[in-house]
Enzyme design. Structure first.
Site, PDB file in Angstrom:
ATOM      1  N   ASP A  49       5.186  -4.823   2.842  1.00 61.50           N
ATOM      2  CA  ASP A  49       4.233  -5.751   2.239  1.00 61.50           C
ATOM      3  C   ASP A  49       4.064  -5.513   0.742  1.00 61.50           C
ATOM      4  O   ASP A  49       4.355  -4.431   0.220  1.00 61.50           O
ATOM      5  CB  ASP A  49       2.844  -5.571   2.887  1.00 61.50           C
ATOM      6  CG  ASP A  49       2.790  -6.117   4.306  1.00 61.50           C
ATOM      7  OD1 ASP A  49       3.846  -6.479   4.858  1.00 61.50           O
ATOM      8  OD2 ASP A  49       1.677  -6.166   4.861  1.00 61.50           O
ATOM      9  N   ASP A  50       3.548  -6.546   0.089  1.00 65.63           N
ATOM     10  CA  ASP A  50       3.048  -6.482  -1.297  1.00 65.63           C
ATOM     11  C   ASP A  50       4.121  -6.483  -2.384  1.00 65.63           C
ATOM     12  O   ASP A  50       3.808  -6.276  -3.550  1.00 65.63           O
ATOM     13  CB  ASP A  50       2.116  -5.272  -1.518  1.00 65.63           C
ATOM     14  CG  ASP A  50       0.885  -5.321  -0.629  1.00 65.63           C
ATOM     15  OD1 ASP A  50       0.708  -6.330   0.090  1.00 65.63           O
ATOM     16  OD2 ASP A  50       0.110  -4.354  -0.639  1.00 65.63           O
ATOM     17  N   HIS A 100       2.579 -13.666   2.188  1.00 65.93           N
ATOM     18  CA  HIS A 100       1.489 -12.679   2.194  1.00 65.93           C
ATOM     19  C   HIS A 100       0.371 -13.143   1.239  1.00 65.93           C
ATOM     20  O   HIS A 100      -0.314 -12.316   0.643  1.00 65.93           O
ATOM     21  CB  HIS A 100       2.045 -11.313   1.791  1.00 65.93           C
ATOM     22  CG  HIS A 100       1.177 -10.141   2.145  1.00 65.93           C
ATOM     23  ND1 HIS A 100       0.525 -10.006   3.352  1.00 65.93           N
ATOM     24  CD2 HIS A 100       0.868  -9.013   1.439  1.00 65.93           C
ATOM     25  CE1 HIS A 100      -0.151  -8.864   3.359  1.00 65.93           C
ATOM     26  NE2 HIS A 100       0.024  -8.245   2.222  1.00 65.93           N
ATOM     27  N   HIS A 194       4.846  -0.420   2.773  1.00 66.08           N
ATOM     28  CA  HIS A 194       4.637  -1.159   1.518  1.00 66.08           C
ATOM     29  C   HIS A 194       5.731  -0.840   0.501  1.00 66.08           C
ATOM     30  O   HIS A 194       5.951   0.334   0.196  1.00 66.08           O
ATOM     31  CB  HIS A 194       3.270  -0.819   0.920  1.00 66.08           C
ATOM     32  CG  HIS A 194       2.128  -1.280   1.768  1.00 66.08           C
ATOM     33  ND1 HIS A 194       1.719  -0.591   2.886  1.00 66.08           N
ATOM     34  CD2 HIS A 194       1.342  -2.382   1.685  1.00 66.08           C
ATOM     35  CE1 HIS A 194       0.715  -1.252   3.449  1.00 66.08           C
ATOM     36  NE2 HIS A 194       0.462  -2.342   2.747  1.00 66.08           N
TER      37      HIS A 194
END
Ligand code: ZN
Length: 246
Positions: A49-50, A100, A194
């Protein structure tokens, strides 16, 4: 829960449980989300993520390529707009990208129009950068309520949570990330890691990259197959919803 209810603390217990369910990755009260497969599965899905994030997303792509593993990346639209070429590299390497949101807010506290805007903005950033992409969506912080999932569904998106957490937000040493993940692996796992930082580009994810290298090297020889989320969802599509609650 049952014990508490019987003692008369019904509403307090329900309120606590409702708060928990809105954030718990495997909770299903607020609508169905994909959280992985039954542990009988030998599949594992790495999710990041991110991102996109410079330079750690590219380092991660090198590690994944070396192991011939395909993963799933939930990208922040704002980051994609800043560095669309990294998003293109992810896709070119055969990985799946998902939504996201655009600015990574906790959607639980946002109005319906705001939620819709976040999802649509991220989708168009992804569309501009990589063109057609998956319909997968992961709510920031795992935060959701019925409206979040309904809006995602209206937009044709499918929410993906996880059932293994890497606890790598604050960039702990790789050995610690590896240990935390390894002890939760049962099979059928969706692992949350992440490659980026929600606030800005440049978050140090070197430890997550190292941990990824070690985890694949450790679990592949044990017979686990590393797959992306669409591959994992494609199998057993009738009994996976709700997934496995550890
Ligand atoms: Zn996030």
């Amino acid at each position: 829960m049952l014990t508490l209810a019987l003692t008369g603390a019904v509403s307090a217990a329900a309120a606590v449980a409702a708060g928990y369910q809105s954030m718990a990755p495997t909770g299903q009260w607020y609508g169905q989300t994909f959280t992985g497969l039954h542990p009988a599965s030998r599949q594992i899905a790495l999710t990041y993520d991110d991102g996109p994030n410079d330079p750690h997303t590219m380092r991660l792509l090198e590690v994944l390529a070396r192991h011939d593993v395909r993963a799933t990346f939930f990208l922040i639209g704002g980051h994609v707009k800043q560095r669309p070429e990294i998003a293109r590299e992810i896709v070119a390497a055969g990985h799946v990208v998902g939504n996201h949101t655009f600015t990574h807010p906790l959607l639980t506290f946002k109005s319906e129009s705001h939620i819709r805007h976040e999802l649509e903005q991220c989708r168009s950033a992804l569309q501009d950068a990589v063109g057609e992409h998956s319909n997968l969506f992961r709510p920031p912080f795992g935060g959701r309520r019925p409206a979040v999932l309904r809006i995602a569904r209206d937009l044709g998106m499918s929410a993906v949570m996880w059932n293994v957490t890497g606890y790598d937000w604050n960039a702990p040493p790789a050995a610690k990330i590896e240990r935390k993940v390894a002890k939760q692996i049962r099979g059928g796992n969706v692992i949350l890691l992440h490659d980026g930082g929600r606030k800005q580009m440049g978050a140090d994810r070197s430890q997550t990259v190292i941990a990824t290298d070690h985890l694949i090297a450790r679990f592949k020889p044990e017979g686990y197959e590393f797959v992306n989320i669409p591959q994992m969802m494609g199998k057993n599509s009738h009994n996976q919803v709700g997934g496995f609650t550890p």
